[in-house]
Design an enzyme around this catalytic site. Structure first.
Site, PDB file in Angstrom:
ATOM      1  N   ASP A 495      20.656  48.879  26.461  1.00  0.00           N
ATOM      2  CA  ASP A 495      21.085  50.394  26.908  1.00  0.00           C
ATOM      3  C   ASP A 495      22.471  50.166  25.456  1.00  0.00           C
ATOM      4  OD1 ASP A 495      20.730  50.552  29.149  1.00  0.00           O
ATOM      5  OD2 ASP A 495      22.031  49.369  30.033  1.00  0.00           O
TER       6      ASP A 495
HETATM    7  C1  BGC Z   1      26.347  47.163  29.615  1.00  0.00           C
HETATM    8  C2  BGC Z   1      24.896  46.971  29.803  1.00  0.00           C
HETATM    9  C3  BGC Z   1      24.448  47.373  31.221  1.00  0.00           C
HETATM   10  C4  BGC Z   1      24.899  49.133  30.384  1.00  0.00           C
HETATM   11  C5  BGC Z   1      25.263  50.260  31.681  1.00  0.00           C
HETATM   12  C6  BGC Z   1      26.631  47.709  29.651  1.00  0.00           C
HETATM   13  O1  BGC Z   1      28.330  48.725  28.772  1.00  0.00           O
HETATM   14  O2  BGC Z   1      26.401  45.555  28.338  1.00  0.00           O
HETATM   15  O3  BGC Z   1      24.786  45.447  29.985  1.00  0.00           O
HETATM   16  O4  BGC Z   1      23.770  47.563  30.976  1.00  0.00           O
HETATM   17  O5  BGC Z   1      26.805  49.377  30.462  1.00  0.00           O
HETATM   18  O6  BGC Z   1      26.277  50.535  32.256  1.00  0.00           O
HETATM   19  C1  NOJ Z   2      22.083  45.982  32.090  1.00  0.00           C
HETATM   20  C2  NOJ Z   2      21.539  46.946  32.742  1.00  0.00           C
HETATM   21  O1  NOJ Z   2      21.341  47.272  34.524  1.00  0.00           O
HETATM   22  C3  NOJ Z   2      20.392  47.363  32.176  1.00  0.00           C
HETATM   23  O2  NOJ Z   2      19.373  48.388  32.463  1.00  0.00           O
HETATM   24  C4  NOJ Z   2      20.168  46.973  30.744  1.00  0.00           C
HETATM   25  O3  NOJ Z   2      18.715  46.751  30.689  1.00  0.00           O
HETATM   26  C5  NOJ Z   2      20.303  45.865  30.716  1.00  0.00           C
HETATM   27  N1  NOJ Z   2      22.006  45.746  31.086  1.00  0.00           N
HETATM   28  C6  NOJ Z   2      20.757  45.532  29.063  1.00  0.00           C
HETATM   29  O4  NOJ Z   2      21.194  46.421  28.470  1.00  0.00           O
END
Ligand code: BGC
Ligand code: NOJ
Length: 833
Positions: A495
């Site tokens: 993400d």
């Molecule tokens: C986090 C991710 C998460 C995403 C969605 C980001 O700030 O680092 O791990 O999946 O937010 O909320």
């Molecule tokens: C948490 C999210 O829920 C998932 O969808 C994502 O792939 C990982 N973070 C990595 O960013």
């Protein structure tokens, strides 16, 4: 190595984790409830409850990031007298130590499968509370057993406490100009009803009941606690006197007051019930502004005695027995067996239920269900309750758009896509194949592909689920970049790799800010690998459907031609990766907006990333040219550390405008070189496919909670019985410190990895494929696997080999190949490597 302080231990026989010190390094929580009514409960009884949706139907209030941490929950205050040299002194304590924090003579919290039992003892009184949500009930039971273990008669005062949330957990925390005027309750006998906003559009209320007459109550927080007091010393409790307050606005609560006398050796049970009710619009009121309590009365009547509650609890335990009997391994290694047989499967159920919504790190008001998250979660869960996984697939696919793109998240209550985040995460569509294929392989139920599923939940737009799979694949094919690799969109699985965002404004969210899509060349090698893996699955599915011709029900599709079409696309992707996605020792990670390499030896920082190593080795791209082996070796060389494999190396040391959120994190945390546990299994599966059992096992054991538990309860900080999303990486201030426990795709991936690739029991369309990949040290083991209508007892004799099945006998008869053909009934299988 110095042994760290321990706070608890596993009790495998009872399938419990036993916490023996309430002052854990962080609240260690459990989840109650399986389908509609849910609770989070910490080892000191903190936490909250909600109905289906942690944002829109929050029943009790919880304050995140509070001081002290984890304040608020379901509290029982016991008021007793202590006789000392100065005469009698009042003493107030709680079975879970908090909030009074009166030192206890004994404390224990047992987190089990869907229940938690907290026991405290003080001055000859024992208070033991069993918390659980009975199957199919919209209520949390709190069975409190008070026992007098002394030789004197004890006269005690008991206060219960719950604080209501005004339903919408987000506005509950911000819209005080309204909230302080809306709160409403009703009191009837031993039941306190919470009916805020019921007078207008809500058709639901909650209640808190106890199955005994009460001698007083409180429903107004300020009156009960006192404006200048705390949960640790509520005025009413400290004075031993309820106020019988009736809340009007401000903060409604529910507290029962009960006087209890216990003879020496005597025990009494009290059943407290926190319930939720919905009424039809025309049956909301029994008279003007008086709520219709019929359903509440009925629910209470089902759970108002110790016998009824014990029966409901026994049913819950049987339910878990049955679920955990589906896949059971016996290796003789307790640390492996307890994770496979108990905790990993349990965590998979929890992630399936909650996605990433509600934990002690996820506030329940942010993300609902993730498109990619839920597809992955169900792979860890599908063997447990396939019909629920089936429904989930349909719900997820219903948030897809006609071009194959999809909403990134949806709300569990409404099942509608979230407009706040929208779509454009270009890995999302592929995960639908991943989830659906796992479902069909587990169940043999091809009919799911014929289900008519809408786009964006619009009635009238329905096409078959198969059609949804097809457009998912096509979405990748239709969005290729200059190297014929998949365009990344807002981000892929990571993400935080926001290659089209370009943000200098700290008030912008990296994920929701409008991306620059015109002219982008940003391509993802992670999606490339994911496309090849799921594309091969899609091809195999089409071939299978072609073979079933007619039987699948779907007409008008030439499956053989479709298989050939997709095989071509997969082959083309493999070629593109070999040509443009290889850096010499590992796979590149991406190309940025301008077409420059990311994750290359040419880069100053973040020369190598884990995601593309995982997916391209799982896809076995270039194995024949040594690419897979080199990539796996590079993971060991550059990413591995004592606590697992980091996401990238070296970490970003500064913010890079072209890369987005990934470079916003300090070194070693989260997506910037944290050990993002979710992706470790990808490399482990790559190792298994390559037959490198020793390496696969050593990576796996590093992030397996039971191994970490033995060494690092303090450093690891979060719950030692489940995986967490992220462990601080080698560049972090405190490597090995865990965060974001419970709600992570790690659960499903750890399960998929160990059950199918390490232990090697892999559901397939026509039976179970046996293909373990083990460390040389592995000894004989047995897996009992229920599969559709069959029950297999599979014994594997590794004979020191890491991989390669030599012989299989099914019920004493040798079979050829590695797939045990499915047939109902009991079977014995012997396998030698
Ligand atoms: C986090 C991710 C998460 C995403 C969605 C980001 O700030 O680092 O791990 O999946 O937010 O909320
Ligand atoms: C948490 C999210 O829920 C998932 O969808 C994502 O792939 C990982 N973070 C990595 O960013």
């Amino acid at each position: 190595m110095e042994q760290q302080k321990r706070y608890g231990h596993f009790d495998d026989q009872h399938r419990e984790y036993v916490i023996t010190d309430p002052q854990t390094p962080w609240p260690w929580i459990n989840y109650l409830g399986n389908e509609d009514f849910f609770s989070l409960i910490s080892n000191t009884a903190g936490g909250y409850s909600f109905y289906k949706d942690a944002k829109f139907r929050r029943i009790t209030r919880y304050r995140y990031n509070n001081v002290p941490m984890d304040n608020g929950g379901r509290y029982f205050y016991i008021v007793d007298k202590e006789t000392g040299s100065q005469g009698d002194k009042t003493i107030v304590w709680n079975p879970g130590w908090k909030p009074c924090k009166t030192p206890l003579d004994f404390y224990e919290c047992r987190h089990g499968m869907g229940y938690t039992r907290i026991t405290g003892r003080k001055n000859g009184v024992e208070a033991s509370v069993l918390f659980f949500v009975p199957l199919k009930k919209w209520a949390e039971v709190q069975k409190l057993t008070l026992s007098n273990t002394s030789s004197e008669t004890k006269t005690l005062k008991l206060f219960s406490f719950e604080e209501w949330c005004l339903w919408n957990a987000a506005t509950d925390m911000e819209n005080f100009q309204r909230n302080f005027s809306t709160g409403e309750v009703e009191i009837e006998g031993s039941t306190i009803y919470h009916k805020t906003e019921y007078r207008e559009r809500r058709n639901h209320y909650a209640f808190y009941h106890v199955n005994t007459p009460i001698q007083g109550f409180d429903t107004d927080r300020e009156t009960f606690v006192g404006l200048y007091n705390e949960f640790a010393d509520p005025q009413a409790v400290m004075e031993g006197k309820p106020r019988n307050s009736h809340a009007h606005g401000w903060s409604p609560i529910a507290s029962h007051y009960i006087e209890v006398t216990l003879a020496p050796g005597e025990s009494k049970d009290f059943v407290f019930l926190l319930g939720y009710v919905e009424n039809e619009q025309d049956e909301k009121f029994e008279k003007p502004q008086v709520i219709n309590k019929k359903k509440a009365h009925a629910l209470i009547a089902e759970l108002d005695t110790t016998e009824k509650v014990d029966k409901a609890f026994a049913e819950l335990c049987e339910y878990w027995d049955a679920l955990l009997n589906i896949y059971k391994v016996k290796t003789g290694n307790d640390k492996l067996d307890r994770m496979v047989n108990i905790w990993n499967q349990y965590q998979c159920m929890v992630t399936f239920n909650f996605s990433r919504s509600a934990s002690f790190f996820e506030s329940g008001v942010g993300r609902g269900m993730g498109f990619r998250d839920s597809n992955q979660d169900l792979v860890g869960f599908v063997h447990q309750i396939p019909p629920r996984a089936r429904q989930r697939i349909i719900d997820i696919a219903s948030t897809q758009f006609p071009d194959g793109g999809c909403y990134h998240q949806y709300q569990p209550l409404t099942k509608r896509g979230n407009n706040d985040i929208g779509g454009g995460f270009n890995d999302d569509p592929c995960w639908l194949i991943f989830g659906t294929v796992a479902y069909i392989k587990e169940t043999g139920d091809f009919s799911i592909l014929d289900e008519m599923v809408p786009f964006d939940n619009q009635p009238g737009s329905e096409v078959t689920l198969f059609e949804h799979l097809k457009i998912s694949m096509d979405h990748v094919i239709n969005n290729l970049g200059p190297h014929m690799l998949p365009l990344i969109g807002r981000a892929d699985w990571n993400d935080c790799l926001n290659l089209n965002c370009f943000s200098w404004d700290p008030n912008e969210s990296f994920q929701t800010t409008e991306n620059v899509s015109e002219g982008t060349k940003a391509e993802s090698l992670m999606i490339a690998g994911l496309f090849v893996v799921t594309g091969k699955d899609y091809v195999a599915l089409c071939r299978k459907l072609a073979g079933l011709s007619g039987k699948s029900g779907i007409s008008g599709i030439d499956f053989a031609a479709e298989a050939a079409r997709m095989q071509q696309a997969v082959d083309a992707m493999i070629e593109a990766v070999k040509k443009h996605g290889w850096d010499g020792e590992w796979y590149l990670r991406a190309y940025d907006f301008y077409g420059r390499k990311i994750g290359s030896n040419e880069c100053d920082e973040a020369k190598i990333f884990i995601e593309s190593q995982g997916w391209c080795t799982m896809a076995e791209i270039g194995a024949e040219d040594g690419m897979v082996a080199k990539s796996l070796d590079s993971c060991k060389k550059y990413l591995e550390c004592e606590h697992g494999m980091v996401l990238n190396n070296p970490a970003f040391s500064k913010y890079i405008y072209e890369y987005g959120e990934i470079s916003s994190y300090p070194e070693g945390y989260k997506e910037n070189a944290g050990i993002f546990c979710h992706n470790n299994p990808w490399v482990i599966i790559g190792e298994c496919l390559a037959g490198r059992g020793n390496d696969a096992w050593s990576h796996y054991a590093k992030i397996l909670p039971s191994y970490v538990e033995e060494k690092y309860q303090t450093l690891h900080k979060v719950e030692p019985y489940v995986n967490c999303q992220m462990v601080a990486g080698k560049d972090a201030f405190k490597p090995g410190e865990g965060k974001n426990s419970w709600l992570t795709g790690t659960a499903a991936w750890m399960w998929y990895t160990v059950s199918e690739f390490i232990l090697g029991i892999k559901p397939d369309y026509d039976g179970i494929r046996i293909d373990p990949c083990l460390p040389e040290t592995a000894t004989d083991y047995t897996v009992n696997r229920k599969f559709r209508e069959a029950d297999y007892e599979i014994t594997i004799h590794p004979n020191g080999a890491q991989k390669g099945v030599k012989t299989i006998t099914l019920d004493g008869q040798p079979i050829s190949g590695t797939v045990i053909p499915y047939s109902p009934g009991k079977h014995t299988v012997e396998v030698t490597l």
